[in-house]
Design a protein around this motif. Structure first.
Motif, PDB file in Angstrom:
ATOM      1  N   GLU A   1     127.051 -30.083 132.036  1.00  0.00           N
ATOM      2  CA  GLU A   1     126.588 -28.956 132.848  1.00  0.00           C
ATOM      3  C   GLU A   1     125.423 -28.246 132.162  1.00  0.00           C
ATOM      4  O   GLU A   1     124.437 -27.874 132.808  1.00  0.00           O
ATOM      5  CB  GLU A   1     127.735 -27.981 133.084  1.00  0.00           C
ATOM      6  CG  GLU A   1     127.356 -26.798 133.948  1.00  0.00           C
ATOM      7  CD  GLU A   1     128.507 -25.829 134.122  1.00  0.00           C
ATOM      8  OE1 GLU A   1     128.277 -24.779 134.754  1.00  0.00           O
ATOM      9  OE2 GLU A   1     129.611 -26.095 133.635  1.00  0.00           O
ATOM     10  N   ASN A   2     125.516 -28.072 130.860  1.00  0.00           N
ATOM     11  CA  ASN A   2     124.450 -27.433 130.097  1.00  0.00           C
ATOM     12  C   ASN A   2     123.153 -28.236 130.212  1.00  0.00           C
ATOM     13  O   ASN A   2     122.072 -27.674 130.380  1.00  0.00           O
ATOM     14  CB  ASN A   2     124.882 -27.298 128.637  1.00  0.00           C
ATOM     15  CG  ASN A   2     123.929 -26.470 127.835  1.00  0.00           C
ATOM     16  OD1 ASN A   2     123.322 -25.526 128.334  1.00  0.00           O
ATOM     17  ND2 ASN A   2     123.785 -26.813 126.572  1.00  0.00           N
TER      18      ASN A   2
ATOM     19  N   LYS B   1     122.258 -30.263 132.651  1.00  0.00           N
ATOM     20  CA  LYS B   1     121.734 -30.113 134.016  1.00  0.00           C
ATOM     21  C   LYS B   1     121.041 -28.764 134.192  1.00  0.00           C
ATOM     22  O   LYS B   1     119.983 -28.673 134.820  1.00  0.00           O
ATOM     23  CB  LYS B   1     122.857 -30.264 135.041  1.00  0.00           C
ATOM     24  CG  LYS B   1     123.363 -31.676 135.180  1.00  0.00           C
ATOM     25  CD  LYS B   1     124.520 -31.745 136.158  1.00  0.00           C
ATOM     26  CE  LYS B   1     125.120 -33.135 136.198  1.00  0.00           C
ATOM     27  NZ  LYS B   1     126.304 -33.194 137.069  1.00  0.00           N
ATOM     28  N   LEU B   2     121.652 -27.723 133.632  1.00  0.00           N
ATOM     29  CA  LEU B   2     121.054 -26.392 133.743  1.00  0.00           C
ATOM     30  C   LEU B   2     119.731 -26.312 132.982  1.00  0.00           C
ATOM     31  O   LEU B   2     118.778 -25.670 133.440  1.00  0.00           O
ATOM     32  CB  LEU B   2     122.028 -25.329 133.241  1.00  0.00           C
ATOM     33  CG  LEU B   2     123.244 -25.080 134.128  1.00  0.00           C
ATOM     34  CD1 LEU B   2     124.230 -24.161 133.428  1.00  0.00           C
ATOM     35  CD2 LEU B   2     122.836 -24.521 135.474  1.00  0.00           C
ATOM     36  N   LYS B   3     119.658 -26.978 131.831  1.00  0.00           N
ATOM     37  CA  LYS B   3     118.391 -27.007 131.092  1.00  0.00           C
ATOM     38  C   LYS B   3     117.315 -27.715 131.897  1.00  0.00           C
ATOM     39  O   LYS B   3     116.150 -27.283 131.907  1.00  0.00           O
ATOM     40  CB  LYS B   3     118.581 -27.716 129.745  1.00  0.00           C
ATOM     41  CG  LYS B   3     119.284 -26.871 128.706  1.00  0.00           C
ATOM     42  CD  LYS B   3     119.422 -27.631 127.399  1.00  0.00           C
ATOM     43  CE  LYS B   3     120.119 -26.809 126.347  1.00  0.00           C
ATOM     44  NZ  LYS B   3     120.270 -27.543 125.080  1.00  0.00           N
TER      45      LYS B   3
ATOM     46  N   LYS C   1     117.154 -27.895 135.189  1.00  0.00           N
ATOM     47  CA  LYS C   1     116.771 -26.990 136.278  1.00  0.00           C
ATOM     48  C   LYS C   1     115.858 -25.884 135.756  1.00  0.00           C
ATOM     49  O   LYS C   1     114.886 -25.518 136.419  1.00  0.00           O
ATOM     50  CB  LYS C   1     118.019 -26.376 136.921  1.00  0.00           C
ATOM     51  CG  LYS C   1     118.783 -27.340 137.793  1.00  0.00           C
ATOM     52  CD  LYS C   1     119.988 -26.659 138.423  1.00  0.00           C
ATOM     53  CE  LYS C   1     120.774 -27.638 139.267  1.00  0.00           C
ATOM     54  NZ  LYS C   1     121.925 -26.994 139.912  1.00  0.00           N
ATOM     55  N   LEU C   2     116.175 -25.368 134.579  1.00  0.00           N
ATOM     56  CA  LEU C   2     115.347 -24.326 133.985  1.00  0.00           C
ATOM     57  C   LEU C   2     113.938 -24.846 133.698  1.00  0.00           C
ATOM     58  O   LEU C   2     112.949 -24.148 133.943  1.00  0.00           O
ATOM     59  CB  LEU C   2     115.995 -23.802 132.707  1.00  0.00           C
ATOM     60  CG  LEU C   2     115.279 -22.666 132.004  1.00  0.00           C
ATOM     61  CD1 LEU C   2     115.179 -21.446 132.908  1.00  0.00           C
ATOM     62  CD2 LEU C   2     116.011 -22.310 130.720  1.00  0.00           C
TER      63      LEU C   2
END
Length: 93
Positions: free
Chosen positions: A69-70, A72-74, A76-77
């Motif tokens: 999840e981390n 994927k969030l990176k 997206k960021l």
């Protein structure tokens, strides 16, 4: 997600810092009661060991999910940052 990280940190820290509470099973006599106590002690140790192993597996799986999840969030960021950068570059022109 932050609460989970804090929980994991506290849980692991307390398990490392706290002294081990290993109960030593000893057969005190040869009566049925003593043998039953000894067998019950062994069964409890096995159950505790299995529970601990299941908890460690669950935490390992949760950590794996959180890392994915981390990541994927990176990603997206990074996309958002690139988009904003391109918008600001267009505004300057």
């Amino acid at each position: 997600m932050n609460k989970l990280k804090i929980f994991l940190f506290v849980f692991i820290t307390l398990n490392i810092v706290s002294p081990a509470k290993a109960e030593v099973c000893t057969l005190e006599g040869d009566t049925a009661i003593e043998i039953n106590r000894y067998n019950q002690c062994l069964a409890n140790q096995m159950n505790n060991s299995q529970r601990m192993q299941m908890e460690m597996n669950r935490l390992r799986d949760e950590l794996f999910i959180l890392r994915e999840e981390n990541q994927k969030l990176k990603q997206k960021l990074n996309i958002i940052q690139l988009t904003l950068k391109n918008l600001f570059l267009k505004l300057e022109l």
